[in-house]
Design an enzyme around this catalytic site. Sequence first.
Site, mmCIF file in Angstrom:
data_model
loop_
_atom_site.group_PDB
_atom_site.id
_atom_site.type_symbol
_atom_site.label_atom_id
_atom_site.label_comp_id
_atom_site.label_asym_id
_atom_site.label_seq_id
_atom_site.Cartn_x
_atom_site.Cartn_y
_atom_site.Cartn_z
ATOM 1 N N SER A 31 0.830 -1.199 0.000
ATOM 2 C CA SER A 31 0.000 0.000 0.000
ATOM 3 C C SER A 31 0.874 1.263 0.000
ATOM 4 O O SER A 31 1.648 1.450 -0.930
ATOM 5 C CB SER A 31 -0.964 -0.058 1.193
ATOM 6 O OG SER A 31 -2.025 0.845 1.044
ATOM 7 N N ASP A 44 -10.401 -3.366 -4.866
ATOM 8 C CA ASP A 44 -9.504 -2.415 -4.202
ATOM 9 C C ASP A 44 -9.448 -1.139 -5.030
ATOM 10 O O ASP A 44 -9.128 -1.191 -6.221
ATOM 11 C CB ASP A 44 -8.114 -3.053 -4.100
ATOM 12 C CG ASP A 44 -7.085 -2.198 -3.389
ATOM 13 O OD1 ASP A 44 -7.396 -1.047 -3.014
ATOM 14 O OD2 ASP A 44 -5.949 -2.681 -3.214
ATOM 15 N N HIS A 73 -8.043 -5.145 -0.706
ATOM 16 C CA HIS A 73 -6.886 -4.481 -0.123
ATOM 17 C C HIS A 73 -6.562 -5.143 1.221
ATOM 18 O O HIS A 73 -7.468 -5.565 1.937
ATOM 19 C CB HIS A 73 -7.202 -2.995 0.072
ATOM 20 C CG HIS A 73 -5.985 -2.153 0.283
ATOM 21 N ND1 HIS A 73 -5.126 -1.828 -0.728
ATOM 22 C CD2 HIS A 73 -5.487 -1.579 1.409
ATOM 23 C CE1 HIS A 73 -4.151 -1.087 -0.246
ATOM 24 N NE2 HIS A 73 -4.335 -0.917 1.054
#
Length: 319
Positions: free
Chosen positions: A162, A256, A286
Amino acid sequence: MQMVLDALAGLGGKPIETLTPAEARMQPSAADGAKAVMAKKGMSTAPDTSVTTQDLPYGADPQQFARVYKPGAAPAGSKPMPVIVYYHGGGWVIADVDTYDAAPRAMAKALNAIVVSVEYRHAPEFKFPAQHDDAAAAYRWTLQQAANWGGDPEKIAMVGESAGGNLAVATAIYARDNGLTVPRHIVSVYPIANSSTTLPSRMDSANAKPLNAAMLKWFGYYYQASPADAQDPRLNLVAASLRGLPPTTIINAQIDPLRSDGETLATAMRAAGVKVEQKTYPGVTHEFFGMAKVVRGAKDANDLAVARLKAAFAAPARR
């Protein structure tokens, strides 16, 4: 994956985008949801103690430290181990090395490697580019210290999830531009990489869990010093100079809002002559990467990352 999302919902967290950063940091994480599923299945949620950890400072601020994971299987006097610098996620505002323990611990064991999980200063207390400065400082420090830990500073790779997936690529660019050892491989998992607000996944996964489009705006509000920061090539990686970067594996989740970031970053890297493998895993969200014990797609993604890193460490050094 659905079991994890249901378990996370059952932990009673509030929507991050409605909270202050201090409140948001107290909310249950997706990792907590995965642990709840593990407990329900009768699996141990305790960390694998065959991998040891030590927290070491690389800077003066209390948040400038790294958790160094070492596999227990490394016999004394054996040849130096490969080194992985790992950057955690959390939008540069929330989460820490504790939240993101699963992936670095598993990689240390699977690759018989030292994994350096970097903590960095968080926004809004420290705005962009503090996190990128810390990521670069931690990488430089790792190169200097690796041999003391039994690591080989020439056999180094970067992994991030991320916000950390962004830091892995941005720090490899920093290494290239500052004459540091360039990592042999980058694994960038659902990175923040494209500042466009009209990407396909921003629309089709706007209301996804555990990350939604409103949370992306919330993170941006807190980590950017001004809206213009969104166009900085360290954040908007698709506009960065990507030439000369090492082979890269980009892992994405179908459900996501950051899926298109990874897909467009892969396109930009290929256009710059970088060898890239990008894979979007179906039916996962995610934060799935750290859930290999309960989510099949996560195990598959972990296996891919481990295989690519193993090959990179076995290959002759790039010159």
